[in-house]
Scaffold this active site. Structure first.
Site, short mmCIF file in Angstrom:
data_model
loop_
_atom_site.label_atom_id
_atom_site.label_comp_id
_atom_site.label_asym_id
_atom_site.label_seq_id
_atom_site.Cartn_x
_atom_site.Cartn_y
_atom_site.Cartn_z
N GLU A 1 23.00 26.46 0.19
CA GLU A 1 21.82 27.25 0.57
C GLU A 1 21.19 28.00 -0.61
O GLU A 1 20.51 29.00 -0.41
CB GLU A 1 22.20 28.25 1.67
N HIS B 1 26.00 36.40 6.70
CA HIS B 1 26.15 36.14 8.14
C HIS B 1 26.77 37.36 8.79
O HIS B 1 27.54 37.24 9.74
CB HIS B 1 27.05 34.91 8.36
MN MN Z 1 24.22 30.84 5.49
#
Ligand code: MN
Length: 238
Positions: free
Chosen positions: A80, A101
């Site tokens: 990412e 997260h």
């Molecule tokens: Mn992520």
């Protein structure tokens, strides 16, 4: 081809930021933090693919804004990393980005309940906290921002704001320095926890837009106090 020399001090500061975010419960085995390259505005620094709590300065790599490693040397890179390049490309004012997260934030990305500032430490949430729903732009995916196109879509959703939620996934927090981005990631998580608790008790009185602006202005200047403490907890002076 320009040399890929990485500023030693910047790499050291980024390693500390990684370990702070782990220590403060924002990232676990996943999540990452980047900083715009002090020597090349069109590059950013990010650890190789590894748990943030274990990052040391020698793990820091340099990427262009399309997420290409300048000197890959066979190292694994985060899937990412495009999150960071796309935000730096869209936002010249942003110098650091945290992607996490962190769990308390997740409910606010999947319900109509907006993440809003409940106390003075999180006035930076006073502007809009938009939600990036990857399904709206890409249909069924693994929810990872794994391409430039998805990174650009996330950056568009963030717009001129400080924090954006990622539906069913996590969040991003941006800052004008590494310290600002880390501070905001930490306190966005704490605010989310407090907001969820408060909503169980009854209607919530949030900071007014004026209070959010005023508290943000004060804390933006004072957050190095918290940062020094967090750095000390991971055994450095930041
Ligand atoms: Mn992520």
């Amino acid at each position: 081809m320009a040399k890929a020399a990485i500023d030693v001090k910047q790499a050291a500061a980024l390693a500390v930021a990684n370990r702070i975010l782990y220590n403060e419960g924002v990232v676990d085995g996943f999540g990452h933090v980047s900083v715009r390259d002090a020597r090349h505005a069109d590059r950013f620094l990010l650890a190789r693919s590894m748990a943030p709590g274990l990052v040391t300065p020698k793990d820091i790599m340099q990427f262009d804004l399309a997420g290409m490693a300048i000197e890959p040397r066979g190292r694994a890179v985060y899937l990412e990393r495009f999150i960071h390049g796309s935000i730096y490309k869209a936002r010249p004012d942003v110098m650091a980005v945290v992607h996490s997260h962190s769990p308390s934030i997740i409910p606010f990305g999947i319900t109509p309940q907006k993440l809003r500032p409940v106390y003075h430490m999180s006035g930076f949430l006073g502007d809009d906290v938009p939600i990036f729903d990857i399904h709206e732009v890409a249909g069924d995916t693994d929810l990872l921002v794994s391409s430039v196109a998805l990174g650009d879509a996330l950056a568009r959703a963030l717009g001129g704001n400080i924090v954006a939620l990622m539906r069913g996934h996590g969040s991003v927090a941006a800052g004008q320095t590494l310290q600002h981005a880390v501070y905001r990631a930490v306190y966005a998580e704490i605010n989310a926890r407090l907001q969820s608790e408060a909503l169980k008790l009854g209607p919530v009185k949030y900071l007014t837009p004026g209070e959010a602006r005023a508290t943000k202005a004060t804390l933006d200047k004072a957050l190095s106090r918290a940062y020094e403490l967090w750095a000390r907890r991971v055994g450095t002076k930041g």
